[in-house]
Design an enzyme around this catalytic site. Structure first.
Site, short mmCIF file in Angstrom:
data_model
loop_
_atom_site.label_atom_id
_atom_site.label_comp_id
_atom_site.label_asym_id
_atom_site.label_seq_id
_atom_site.Cartn_x
_atom_site.Cartn_y
_atom_site.Cartn_z
N VAL B 104 0.91 -1.13 -0.07
CA VAL B 104 -0.01 0.01 -0.10
C VAL B 104 0.96 1.27 0.07
CG1 VAL B 104 -1.63 -1.18 1.19
CG2 VAL B 104 -0.16 0.17 2.41
N LYS B 105 2.04 1.27 0.29
CA LYS B 105 3.24 2.33 0.40
C LYS B 105 2.51 3.38 0.98
CE LYS B 105 6.34 0.81 -3.27
NZ LYS B 105 5.46 -0.61 -3.89
N ARG B 106 1.60 3.34 2.09
CA ARG B 106 0.91 4.68 2.63
C ARG B 106 2.00 5.40 3.41
NH1 ARG B 106 -2.27 3.02 -0.88
NH2 ARG B 106 -4.34 2.80 -0.29
#
Lengths: 307, 307
Positions: B104-106
């Site tokens: 998700v690379k949030r």
């Protein structure tokens, strides 16, 4: 889209964006009770509560402001129903003539970045049909992966007349851990700023500003001054005013001499204003939207005072 | 969760994660036709197609692999129905005993970062009820905003026994634009690596590895070697093998001497293997899952050959 944003700013005289970051604790009890009454204490109930809360805020402020900025994390935490509320919030705000800045801070590479750009700004191809998805007007983008992450967004911006704001210097205390580190004697955020100017150079609107803006926190006005010069054609989205400690006088360096070039976000300071406003607001929170309107008026006057 | 991941890796003898990044063009025609027949050429139709595709891949490979990594962008581009497919993919993979790494690379700050951690690893409070949301086992996190962005994830990891992989050096060509810039003579990614080691130091599992891992692309083995030493207790998630150009011999520096410490991702190389496999696969794509299984076996052997 930058031209529409500027047109809205001119029309309202308010370089202000209202952050629609609804925590359940910001939603007045009577709205929560109605939503939980209908859907139970479920993700659907929570999503309905924040959607109704947002509609109230939008109705009360849409004539005063150019844009809203829903923070997708606050919707994502309520799962699929939360994403439905996000989508409906975007649609509702657009129907009121507001520019919608999706604060999604996405960033990846190649086809993955393309998919994010498609999801939030573009159209996805399904068989013979091309479909809009969440369809915000502008989104925030994280630059850590470099040009490979940003270029797919530029392509969609060009095709759809949309915009992006790239994180350059964020408003939080630990933003310096990496962003301020010196590279050849200059902080990293300046190099990111130079890239923002470069990425935006082919997407200049009729206003003279680029579809590629940036995010620079209100908490660092000295840095804002330098970055303003590095990216003269980029709009600066300025978080950190109010609740995070930035004051109106800190904001001047973010604007150009034409009085344009910056738009200041306030989230809690507007949408949770009712918690500090015992004059307008009833004990159960009724009147929360009027309190938000009053907070927007106060913020507009506060910012007008700096010019 | 890192202990379960390592247990799964030991059980399968395969330090491999299959990236579930389904583009519609990877989905065989007969699956697309069935889904579009039922739901039309709509977001629901697309979401059904990728879900059924994923189920086929998971069924064909679950006994061979420790984990899958769905890339959320590929689901988000199909809007709300896409997020339903994401959630069902996560659930289905977990039901087969796989560790699910949500790519998700949030990354954000404070309460926003908390909301992302809640959405993907934690539980959200709605009234008196605490509800799981997307409930992956591990997620990827972007470090550009510094500790303020990461600490809320650490808190949820500690409470729920979950993990994160922080982007340190990504596999793409332009990753060097910012990540490689020299700070006091050392590249930025090394400073991020040091922070990863620090953030993970209080979350060491029984295996001796930390719940806080990192992402370092297979395309930069020399950098992998240095980073391996900087973060000895962090698992390295290695993208870029196969389609992006990384080869098996490039992978050795990412592992520790115990043969652990790294897990290699392949997405296209597995899930789109059927497009290059005319022996197993029919013209309409039937047999695509068998082709994925064969590609996993070949990848396992390729990687086993380096030790």
């Amino acid at each position: 889209m930058i031209d529409k944003l500027i047109e809205n700013i001119r029309k309202t005289g308010a370089p202000i964006v209202v952050g629609l970051d609804p925590m359940l604790s910001y939603v007045p009890e009577y709205i929560r009770e109605r939503a939980f009454g209908e859907y139970g204490e479920t993700l659907d109930g929570a999503a309905e509560a924040i959607l109704q809360f947002n509609i109230g805020i939008i109705d009360a402020t849409a004539d005063l402001i150019p844009a809203v900025k829903p923070q997708v994390a606050m919707y994502e935490q309520f799962g699929v129903p939360g994403m439905v509320a996000f989508q409906k919030t975007v649609e509702y705000a657009k129907s009121k003539g507001l520019v919608v800045i999706g604060d999604v801070k996405r960033g990846d590479i190649g086809s993955t970045s393309e998919a994010y750009a498609t999801a939030h700004l573009g159209r996805v191809q399904v068989g013979n049909v091309s479909l809009k998805v969440f369809d915000e007007d502008i989104v925030t983008v994280n630059p850590y992966l470099g040009s490979d992450g940003v270029k797919p967004f530029l392509k969609v911006c060009a095709a759809e007349g949309k915009g992006i704001f790239i994180l350059v210097k964020t408003s939080n205390p630990s933003s310096g851990e990496f962003q301020d580190r010196l590279v050849d004697g200059r902080p990293l955020y300046e190099l990111v700023g130079e890239k923002v100017a470069e990425w935006g150079s082919d997407l200049i609107g009729e206003s003279g500003y680029s579809e590629v803006g940036c995010v620079v926190g209100a908490t660092y006005p000295e840095m804002g001054k330098v970055l303003r010069k590095i990216m003269p054609k980029s709009y600066i989205l300025v978080p950190g005013y109010g609740a995070q400690g930035g004051t109106a006088k800190d904001l001047l360096p973010y604007f150009n001499e034409d009085g344009l070039g910056a738009i200041v976000n306030s989230s809690r300071g507007i949408i949770a204003a009712w918690k500090k406003d015992e004059k307008i607001v009833a004990e159960n929170g009724a009147g929360y939207a009027d309190a938000a309107r009053a907070a927007v008026v106060a913020m507009r006057e506060d910012i007008a005072g700096i010019f």
